[in-house]
Design an enzyme around this catalytic site. Structure first.
Site, short mmCIF file in Angstrom:
data_model
loop_
_atom_site.label_atom_id
_atom_site.label_comp_id
_atom_site.label_asym_id
_atom_site.label_seq_id
_atom_site.Cartn_x
_atom_site.Cartn_y
_atom_site.Cartn_z
N SER A 1 0.93 -1.16 -0.14
CA SER A 1 -0.14 -0.08 0.08
C SER A 1 0.93 1.15 -0.08
CB SER A 1 -0.93 0.03 1.01
OG SER A 1 -1.60 -1.16 1.23
N1 SAH Z 1 -0.32 -4.45 4.24
C1 SAH Z 1 0.58 -4.97 3.15
C2 SAH Z 1 -0.38 -4.71 1.92
C3 SAH Z 1 -0.59 -5.83 1.06
S1 SAH Z 1 -1.95 -6.01 -0.09
C4 SAH Z 1 1.84 -4.40 3.00
O1 SAH Z 1 2.33 -3.78 3.74
O2 SAH Z 1 2.68 -4.93 2.23
C5 SAH Z 1 -3.02 -7.03 0.45
C6 SAH Z 1 -2.61 -8.34 1.07
O3 SAH Z 1 -3.69 -9.05 1.38
C7 SAH Z 1 -2.19 -9.23 -0.41
O4 SAH Z 1 -0.67 -9.59 0.06
C8 SAH Z 1 -3.00 -10.42 -0.20
O5 SAH Z 1 -2.47 -11.63 -0.59
C9 SAH Z 1 -3.66 -10.35 1.21
N2 SAH Z 1 -4.85 -11.10 1.37
C10 SAH Z 1 -5.86 -11.17 0.58
N3 SAH Z 1 -6.86 -11.87 0.95
C11 SAH Z 1 -6.50 -12.34 2.01
C12 SAH Z 1 -7.20 -13.20 3.12
N4 SAH Z 1 -8.41 -13.65 3.15
N5 SAH Z 1 -6.31 -13.40 4.25
C13 SAH Z 1 -5.09 -12.83 4.56
N6 SAH Z 1 -4.38 -12.08 3.31
C14 SAH Z 1 -5.29 -11.79 2.43
#
Ligand code: SAH
Length: 218
Positions: free
Chosen positions: A67
């Site tokens: 993000s």
């Molecule tokens: N906070 C993260 C943002 C990652 S984007 C950072 O700082 O990098 C969102 C993430 O949510 C992705 O990596 C994706 O794989 C994960 N995601 C999507 N659905 C999910 C679920 N049901 N449970 C756990 N993670 C999930």
């Protein structure tokens, strides 16, 4: 780019990132200090590290993104209420960057990520940065993590069609949940506060753009 080169660049770039966050309306000095304390480039592939401090989401592999700094700071500011939080849950840990920022605002951070490869890489980066109060788990976080509840704050980093009641029930009284809700191009940030008297207060905030929450692990 040499390691020291990245180091110098990152110091200056991080200072500029902080200025921009203030211009964008982030006010909490503790959240700003946390954003300043965590370098962002170690969470990215070397080929895009020079863009680490730009205010944009960047690819982290497996079709996912880190993000933007503003998005991370904004959700931290909404969840944080001035005092160190005891236990925070993050759903969608990705590369671990937001969990690292949260580690400066909370005693313990539990971060759930459904993609095993991302969990492996995030754990290594967190260890390199000597961040020891983040636990990353390779699970589907859609319904939170009842075994470690209740939490002072829950931050969701992937867009959900609605906020499940199971998740709200994992908040401590007074605790806050911040999640993008909706789908596709129609997403809003929503903040749910568990009221001390019982019940939940829900506020719809600005339009946002997150990757979708998916079910199952991979
Ligand atoms: N906070 C993260 C943002 C990652 S984007 C950072 O700082 O990098 C969102 C993430 O949510 C992705 O990596 C994706 O794989 C994960 N995601 C999507 N659905 C999910 C679920 N049901 N449970 C756990 N993670 C999930």
């Amino acid at each position: 780019m040499s390691i020291s080169g990245v180091g110098m660049t990152s110091q200056r770039a991080r200072a500029r990132m902080l200025e921009r966050l203030k211009e964008q309306g982030i006010k909490d000095p503790i959240v700003l200090a946390a954003m300043n304390a965590v370098p962002r480039h170690p969470f990215l592939e070397e080929s895009i590290q020079q863009r680490a401090y730009d205010d944009i989401p960047l690819p982290i592999g497996q079709g996912q993104t880190i993000s933007s700094p503003f998005t991370v700071a904004r959700s931290c500011e909404l969840a944080f209420r001035g005092q160190t939080l005891e236990r925070v849950l993050e759903i969608g840990g990705g590369c671990g960057y937001q969990a690292a920022v949260l580690s400066k605002l909370a005693k313990e951070v539990l971060s759930l990520e459904r993609i095993a490869k991302l969990v492996g890489r995030a754990r290594l980066t967190l260890r390199e940065l000597r961040i020891n109060n983040v636990l990353m788990k390779n699970v589907d976080g859609t319904f939170g993590y009842q075994a470690a509840a209740p939490f002072d704050a829950i931050i969701v980093a992937a867009v959900m069609p609605y906020i499940p009641d199971e998740l709200k029930r994992q908040l401590k009284p007074g605790g806050r949940l911040v999640a993008p809700v909706g789908g596709g191009d129609s997403q809003r940030l929503v903040m749910v506060e568990a009221e001390v008297e019982g019940g939940y207060k829900e506020r719809e905030l600005e339009a946002v753009k997150f990757v979708p929450l998916l079910s199952g692990v991979s």
